[in-house]
Write a protein that holds these residues in place. Sequence first.
Motif, PDB file in Angstrom:
ATOM      1  N   THR A   1       0.996  -1.290  -0.019  1.00 51.20           N
ATOM      2  CA  THR A   1      -0.075   0.077   0.025  1.00 51.20           C
ATOM      3  C   THR A   1       0.816   1.282   0.076  1.00 51.20           C
ATOM      4  O   THR A   1       2.020   1.138   0.183  1.00 51.20           O
ATOM      5  N   LEU A   2       0.293   2.272  -0.478  1.00 51.57           N
ATOM      6  CA  LEU A   2       0.959   3.558  -0.305  1.00 51.57           C
ATOM      7  C   LEU A   2       1.486   3.716   1.083  1.00 51.57           C
ATOM      8  O   LEU A   2       2.791   4.366   1.327  1.00 51.57           O
ATOM      9  N   ALA A   3       0.826   3.633   2.266  1.00 53.27           N
ATOM     10  CA  ALA A   3       1.233   3.792   3.447  1.00 53.27           C
ATOM     11  C   ALA A   3       2.237   2.966   3.767  1.00 53.27           C
ATOM     12  O   ALA A   3       3.187   3.642   4.365  1.00 53.27           O
ATOM     13  N   GLU A   4       2.126   1.829   3.491  1.00 53.44           N
ATOM     14  CA  GLU A   4       3.404   0.786   3.725  1.00 53.44           C
ATOM     15  C   GLU A   4       4.575   1.202   3.140  1.00 53.44           C
ATOM     16  O   GLU A   4       5.862   1.277   3.501  1.00 53.44           O
ATOM     17  N   HIS A   5       4.370   1.634   1.674  1.00 50.50           N
ATOM     18  CA  HIS A   5       5.800   2.060   0.941  1.00 50.50           C
ATOM     19  C   HIS A   5       6.314   3.295   1.612  1.00 50.50           C
ATOM     20  O   HIS A   5       7.535   3.268   1.804  1.00 50.50           O
ATOM     21  N   MET A   6       5.462   4.156   1.992  1.00 51.80           N
ATOM     22  CA  MET A   6       6.166   5.455   2.708  1.00 51.80           C
ATOM     23  C   MET A   6       6.781   5.180   4.014  1.00 51.80           C
ATOM     24  O   MET A   6       7.761   5.601   4.139  1.00 51.80           O
ATOM     25  N   ARG A   7       5.902   4.301   4.706  1.00 52.49           N
ATOM     26  CA  ARG A   7       6.753   3.987   6.107  1.00 52.49           C
ATOM     27  C   ARG A   7       7.945   3.384   5.960  1.00 52.49           C
ATOM     28  O   ARG A   7       8.943   3.585   6.735  1.00 52.49           O
ATOM     29  N   LEU A   8       7.940   2.493   4.902  1.00 48.74           N
ATOM     30  CA  LEU A   8       9.447   1.431   4.609  1.00 48.74           C
ATOM     31  C   LEU A   8      10.352   2.496   4.334  1.00 48.74           C
ATOM     32  O   LEU A   8      11.636   2.543   4.677  1.00 48.74           O
ATOM     33  N   GLN A   9       9.929   3.520   3.415  1.00 43.18           N
ATOM     34  CA  GLN A   9      11.143   4.464   2.894  1.00 43.18           C
ATOM     35  C   GLN A   9      11.633   5.334   4.139  1.00 43.18           C
ATOM     36  O   GLN A   9      12.764   5.805   4.019  1.00 43.18           O
ATOM     37  N   VAL A  10      10.788   5.840   5.024  1.00 43.76           N
ATOM     38  CA  VAL A  10      11.052   6.737   6.082  1.00 43.76           C
ATOM     39  C   VAL A  10      11.817   5.890   6.954  1.00 43.76           C
ATOM     40  O   VAL A  10      12.870   6.464   7.613  1.00 43.76           O
ATOM     41  N   ARG A  11      11.286   4.613   7.429  1.00 40.77           N
ATOM     42  CA  ARG A  11      12.184   3.716   8.176  1.00 40.77           C
ATOM     43  C   ARG A  11      13.463   3.668   7.611  1.00 40.77           C
ATOM     44  O   ARG A  11      14.631   3.639   8.545  1.00 40.77           O
ATOM     45  N   GLY A  12      13.774   3.173   6.055  1.00 44.54           N
ATOM     46  CA  GLY A  12      15.111   3.082   5.710  1.00 44.54           C
ATOM     47  C   GLY A  12      16.037   4.252   5.730  1.00 44.54           C
ATOM     48  O   GLY A  12      17.206   4.125   6.162  1.00 44.54           O
TER      49      GLY A  12
ATOM     50  N   LEU B   1      20.261   7.190   8.262  1.00 48.01           N
ATOM     51  CA  LEU B   1      20.996   8.342   9.199  1.00 48.01           C
ATOM     52  C   LEU B   1      21.386   8.023  10.473  1.00 48.01           C
ATOM     53  O   LEU B   1      22.787   8.451  10.608  1.00 48.01           O
ATOM     54  N   GLU B   2      21.025   6.946  10.834  1.00 47.20           N
ATOM     55  CA  GLU B   2      21.577   6.626  12.467  1.00 47.20           C
ATOM     56  C   GLU B   2      22.979   5.692  12.177  1.00 47.20           C
ATOM     57  O   GLU B   2      23.767   5.999  13.155  1.00 47.20           O
ATOM     58  N   ARG B   3      23.015   5.064  11.107  1.00 50.99           N
ATOM     59  CA  ARG B   3      24.009   4.184  10.764  1.00 50.99           C
ATOM     60  C   ARG B   3      25.302   5.202  10.687  1.00 50.99           C
ATOM     61  O   ARG B   3      26.378   4.897  10.940  1.00 50.99           O
ATOM     62  N   HIS B   4      25.062   6.628  10.055  1.00 51.98           N
ATOM     63  CA  HIS B   4      25.754   7.502   9.838  1.00 51.98           C
ATOM     64  C   HIS B   4      26.181   8.338  11.033  1.00 51.98           C
ATOM     65  O   HIS B   4      26.764   9.536  11.004  1.00 51.98           O
ATOM     66  N   GLY B   5      25.461   8.191  11.941  1.00 53.74           N
ATOM     67  CA  GLY B   5      25.621   8.909  13.476  1.00 53.74           C
ATOM     68  C   GLY B   5      24.588  10.052  13.568  1.00 53.74           C
ATOM     69  O   GLY B   5      24.929  11.098  14.474  1.00 53.74           O
ATOM     70  N   TYR B   6      23.797  10.192  12.585  1.00 51.27           N
ATOM     71  CA  TYR B   6      22.937  11.342  12.981  1.00 51.27           C
ATOM     72  C   TYR B   6      21.513  10.921  13.543  1.00 51.27           C
ATOM     73  O   TYR B   6      20.708   9.810  12.973  1.00 51.27           O
ATOM     74  N   ARG B   7      21.057  11.449  14.706  1.00 50.12           N
ATOM     75  CA  ARG B   7      19.709  11.163  14.918  1.00 50.12           C
ATOM     76  C   ARG B   7      18.773  12.123  14.187  1.00 50.12           C
ATOM     77  O   ARG B   7      19.216  13.239  13.978  1.00 50.12           O
ATOM     78  N   LEU B   8      17.524  11.744  13.927  1.00 52.79           N
ATOM     79  CA  LEU B   8      16.303  12.498  13.485  1.00 52.79           C
ATOM     80  C   LEU B   8      16.262  13.693  14.034  1.00 52.79           C
ATOM     81  O   LEU B   8      15.897  13.512  15.173  1.00 52.79           O
ATOM     82  N   ALA B   9      16.285  14.763  13.406  1.00 51.39           N
ATOM     83  CA  ALA B   9      15.459  15.982  13.629  1.00 51.39           C
ATOM     84  C   ALA B   9      14.213  16.193  13.199  1.00 51.39           C
ATOM     85  O   ALA B   9      13.158  16.385  13.794  1.00 51.39           O
ATOM     86  N   ALA B  10      13.889  16.078  11.947  1.00 55.06           N
ATOM     87  CA  ALA B  10      12.807  16.062  11.446  1.00 55.06           C
ATOM     88  C   ALA B  10      12.448  15.603   9.954  1.00 55.06           C
ATOM     89  O   ALA B  10      13.375  15.486   9.115  1.00 55.06           O
ATOM     90  N   LEU B  11      11.398  15.196   9.848  1.00 57.59           N
ATOM     91  CA  LEU B  11      10.882  15.135   8.230  1.00 57.59           C
ATOM     92  C   LEU B  11      10.072  16.392   7.781  1.00 57.59           C
ATOM     93  O   LEU B  11       9.177  16.715   8.593  1.00 57.59           O
ATOM     94  N   VAL B  12      10.519  16.809   6.577  1.00 57.73           N
ATOM     95  CA  VAL B  12       9.790  18.005   6.353  1.00 57.73           C
ATOM     96  C   VAL B  12       9.045  17.481   4.895  1.00 57.73           C
ATOM     97  O   VAL B  12       9.642  16.905   4.057  1.00 57.73           O
ATOM     98  N   ALA B  13       7.808  17.841   4.806  1.00 53.41           N
ATOM     99  CA  ALA B  13       7.209  17.432   3.619  1.00 53.41           C
ATOM    100  C   ALA B  13       6.044  18.795   3.245  1.00 53.41           C
ATOM    101  O   ALA B  13       5.291  18.993   3.940  1.00 53.41           O
ATOM    102  N   ASP B  14       6.359  18.950   2.089  1.00 49.03           N
ATOM    103  CA  ASP B  14       5.317  19.923   1.190  1.00 49.03           C
ATOM    104  C   ASP B  14       4.127  19.063   1.032  1.00 49.03           C
ATOM    105  O   ASP B  14       4.083  18.072   0.298  1.00 49.03           O
ATOM    106  N   CYS B  15       2.988  19.586   1.553  1.00 51.36           N
ATOM    107  CA  CYS B  15       1.860  18.623   1.471  1.00 51.36           C
ATOM    108  C   CYS B  15       1.243  18.635   0.012  1.00 51.36           C
ATOM    109  O   CYS B  15       0.249  17.722   0.044  1.00 51.36           O
TER     110      CYS B  15
END
Lengths: 449, 449
Positions: free
Chosen positions: A199-210, A215-229
């Motif tokens: 589903t689109l929701a699952e697809h988007m979730r997996l992308q964000v998770r990835g 990011l974490e593998r490179h030492g960056y904790r997440l600050a934010a996801l920014v999305a133009d609606c």
Amino acid sequence: MPSSLSRAIDSYPNRFDPGALGALPEHLQETIRRRNEVLGPGYTLIYREPVEFVSGHGAHLVDREGNDYLDAYNNVPCVGHAHPRVVEAVSRQMAAVNTNTRYVQEALVGYAERLLATFPGGLSKVSLACSGSEANDLAMRVARFHTGGEGIIVTRWAYHGLTREVASFSPSLGPGSPLGPNVRLIDPPDPRLVAPGSTLAEHMRLQVRGAIDDLERHGYRLAALVADCAYSSDGIFTDPVGYMQAVVEEVHAAGGLYIADEVQSGFARLGDSMWGFSRHDVLPDIVTMGKPMGNGLPISGVVFRPEVAEEFGRSVRYFNTFAGSSVPVVAAAAVLDVFDEENVQQRVVENGTALRAGLEELTQASPYVAEVRGSGLYIGVEVVKDPETLAPDRARAEDIINDLRDRRVLISGTAKGAHVLKIRPPLAFSSADVARFLEAFAEVAKVRL
Amino acid sequence: MPSSLSRAIDSYPNRFDPGALGALPEHLQETIRRRNEVLGPGYTLIYREPVEFVSGHGAHLVDREGNDYLDAYNNVPCVGHAHPRVVEAVSRQMAAVNTNTRYVQEALVGYAERLLATFPGGLSKVSLACSGSEANDLAMRVARFHTGGEGIIVTRWAYHGLTREVASFSPSLGPGSPLGPNVRLIDPPDPRLVAPGSTLAEHMRLQVRGAIDDLERHGYRLAALVADCAYSSDGIFTDPVGYMQAVVEEVHAAGGLYIADEVQSGFARLGDSMWGFSRHDVLPDIVTMGKPMGNGLPISGVVFRPEVAEEFGRSVRYFNTFAGSSVPVVAAAAVLDVFDEENVQQRVVENGTALRAGLEELTQASPYVAEVRGSGLYIGVEVVKDPETLAPDRARAEDIINDLRDRRVLISGTAKGAHVLKIRPPLAFSSADVARFLEAFAEVAKVRL
């Protein structure tokens, strides 16, 4: 042509090619030559034959010769060019005083209250700035401060603004403007990218998770996801809705914030709601807005859940000289007046629906149109080389844009391939405007589609 | 009180203490309570008793009760509050159209030509933005791109703006807003810091050289030195001039650029020249400007030596929606009109000289005034605990500021110690205004100095 030159030019849809100057009418040539002499970086004209306007009203612009153009492109003058309500409010305030927020201003407070009343509960504090770029810059400063993270997730061809910080998470600026090492890209919500059975929701979730994992593998904790609606520069993807809950869950689970960039999609642009995020039934942590807010006067805003901004407010000085000064604020208040008085949102739904239906009808038989997308008065028409490969057809898209311009109807292009027609008129667009637009489009489609 | 709170508050001169709300008149309390309810980070009122203004003219502001205040603080309304020339130009353009720079605009070109004519040869390209912060952000993006360096040198308590990038080289924002690892601080040009036997030029040169060495030792090549030509937040240091040649030599030798931040010092503020850098007989690589440019409409600018911006212009997209749109541009053009018609610069010299002379006379016997400094209509009065140690006396400075406010004369404070009176009226300040100011100051000085 040096490669950096071609790269920058490549990324700008519907640009005027400076090499074509000699073919323009004499008076235009002269003004553009003087323009090139004095203007620094950042100035691109649009259309094969650029236009100069001297007046406007509603969704109409008028050139020096008195020709009337139908404006189906400019989102900034949202209640219409030179709307009398806004003109009157600004003229009156200019003649009184234009002071800043170091002084008490009843009008600023009143505007903030009215603006916040358009948001769901929980989003209850607002700070003003001058531009969408400043709004997104402040939003990210707050997100970094609050989370202690640095990682940023945006869509693949997103545009969020032009400060150094915001440019670092605006991939659509092209290779000349490098992304930060702390930035990760995900697909826009294009249902055609979803694997069969998902589903689109699952697809988007997996992308964000990835993206979070990387990011974490490179030492960056997440600050934010920014999305133009509206995913404007990605090519306009407004529907289907409903996938954002999954996205926001992942973002929050990683300790990040969800910043809804409503600079394009806000103020009823998408018709069925004042704010694009509301269509997804999610609550952002921060919402940014700009372009149409003051109908052209420079004003932008950042709306917060108070928890995320409180400590920043205590610890960091932030005084934005022009932001929230008297004149832009009365312009913004007049915009809200017109929204009420003219029932703007209802008009957007009606005329947007008619416009989209007309476009679908005119393009459904064409092998060169992959999709008509959008919501309200934000419509994308994807022009492709053939319906199987969906390869972008920038040349055909720009032919259509310029054929329309020659018929005095203004649109432009978007997406990485510069192949998606961007139809985004002032919200003052009337049913007569819809008819005129479709008539011109039909003529162009006969030749080009 | 958490330490971060006290830190942020400490750094803001002449702030209103929110804890004192209960002592204010009823109607003010009510508006400020509503204000606190809705406004997010970034809002600080000034004075022990904040003020609300409903109209203005020249260097005068009028409150709800009709009381006239002498404005000796606001630099933004440079040709005067609600100047009829600006009001008329903006009202007329608002009623016509307000479009952006993707379209040809003769008025934009004409303004750019007029503005550039105020600069020495070599500074011949201009890009517009919305705020001084955006201008400094763009200037630094260009400097980084052109030099390939990252190192930045600013003065010890400088303020250049509020985007994430610009905040990273604005030490006056205080510890809540950390400086970048690529930023080095030098003393402002305070002659009292020069070692016996040396000169100010040599002192400044050595500081810059030291900063460059330290940057290089940490792996940073120099991108730019950025200096506010009035050193406003450092405490206002306009004279003596003449040390900048040595500074610029060092900067250029290291491959860096000199960015003159004229957001405070530009547009004849310092009287004897349109631009602060001209007083030093040096040519910056980039000049930024903002606040007074549109007399209050949000507009700012970046002027370049074309060589430093050319490749950036080819490689990086930069479209600033509101910047250079029709309305702010006519406001800015009207400001230049008034400069010509009213001979503003000459007035600044005359009234600034009279004001400074009066202040010197009124303070010369006081052990609490270390210096009266400044040029044109930018004056700093340094208030100290005793003339030997020069220890900042913030409490006394804020008493003076608020005593003047109670006499309806508006100034504020500056410097790290918040102990320097900042006297920076609209350039519309008249000789009658000088007299009224000095009369009020004399009364306050009798008690406080």
